[in-house]
Design an enzyme around this catalytic site. Sequence first.
Site: not given
Ligand code: BG6
Length: 483
Positions: A17, A239
């Site tokens: 990919g 997260h």
């Molecule tokens: C991703 C999500 O895993 O994390 C997104 O799919 C989100 O929707 C992003 O915007 C946020 O990551 P970061 O590193 O910008 O806080």
Amino acid sequence: MASRLIQVDDFDLVIFGATGDLARRKILPGLFRRHAGGQFPEGARIIAAARAEMDDAAFRADIRAAIAEFDPDRAEDPELPGFLDRLSYVRVDACGEEGWPELAARMRKDVVQAFYFSVAPSLFGDLAERLARHGIAGPQARIVVEKPFGRDLASARELNQVLARHFDERQIYRIDHYLGKETVQNLMAVRFANILFEPLWNAHYIDHVQITVAETVGVAGRAAYYDHAGAMRDMVQNHLLQLVCLIAMEPPWHFGPDAARDEKLKVIRALETVPPADIVRGQYAGEGDEPDYLTDVGNPDSRTESFVALKLRIANWRWQGVPFYLRTGKCLRARTSEIAVVFREPPHSIFDTADQQKPNQLVIRLQPNEGINLKVMIKEPGPGGMRLVQVPLDMSFAEALGPEGAEMPDAYERLITDVIRGNQTLFMRGDEVEAAWAWADPIIAAWEQGSARPEPYQPGTSGPDEALRLIHRDGRRWRDIKT
Ligand code: BG6
């Protein structure tokens, strides 16, 4: 303060990919920065594998363009030609037979082999099976898989089983890029490399914890994926729960893959079911020319949430009675991620001005302006009695570490070098992912079975009013969302 740079072993990294958005936006620019930082040995090679008809030269030109677009400061970097020389391209059909013998012929057997599955999860099984059948991946090979890892417990289990047919758990690196963020790792350093916090890190001294991951962007551009996921699957199940784990876990005996992941798993298993009254979902409305969520996803009936706030409880001795308030959403007032540990007030005030007392807070800013801020009470300067005022002991990591420390490596840089080194500490284990789905599933199922719609909220705010009430009714307040 320069960070110590240790070169990784020689490797062949295959990116399936490689012409996709994640590879162009994050993976290849991150690899380039590690190359420019001198972390790769002379022979290390990156082999792009995708379906598009392309040769090495065309792929290199595409990655040059990607770096110019996503890391413009490095577009003219003198190290770029050397990095592009490491790249080659093979046309491979994930679900067919085309390209596999060519890929096999390119791989070296005597170096670290890593295979990055930057493709839809529906292709993980096909890739794993073909890598095994064509004898491409040796017993020391590693595979890297992206989120979303399933959309519920059943699908995550199935994915784990599919991968387990061809790879051992110690070969599987499930990415949650939050774990690669410098400040997220710093959470562990702050907790476990200092004696200061641990004695206070429990229900006796902590009143509550707030975790906010706020974004200003909407979902345009990723509508198809997002409308099937929503904030709960996209952010909370992975997260935010990982952040909860790092705050709540017991000290592992060692900062190593199984010790750390065993402790995180215990936290996830101890999460209580969240009653409907303790959770709020929202969907952003439109404003002026800015489209609302429904327009962005092109689905006027969508009940998918772009915002979630919830109160979480952890059923163990350390956290008995301490609520963890979590919220995340799109189109909010500012882009900011932070964890605030709010302590209890002293049991008795010796000052007549006790009403000026405010609780100590330890705020860990994940982004932007990474750092730690400890709010403490002091005497307000000046004559005439003892007046109290709260001041921040503010440490920006960039300032504390000097100009070189200010350059925080991107999460992907860190995580890919960990894959090459064979260090799984910052990757999710299969049982951890399944436990997180087991917690999230009933919440999502109740939404999907019910007919209620998410609460609308104005873009540029801190989410729906119900999210404010969720915490106000406990006599507490969210911290402001600001950069
Ligand atoms: C991703 C999500 O895993 O994390 C997104 O799919 C989100 O929707 C992003 O915007 C946020 O990551 P970061 O590193 O910008 O806080």
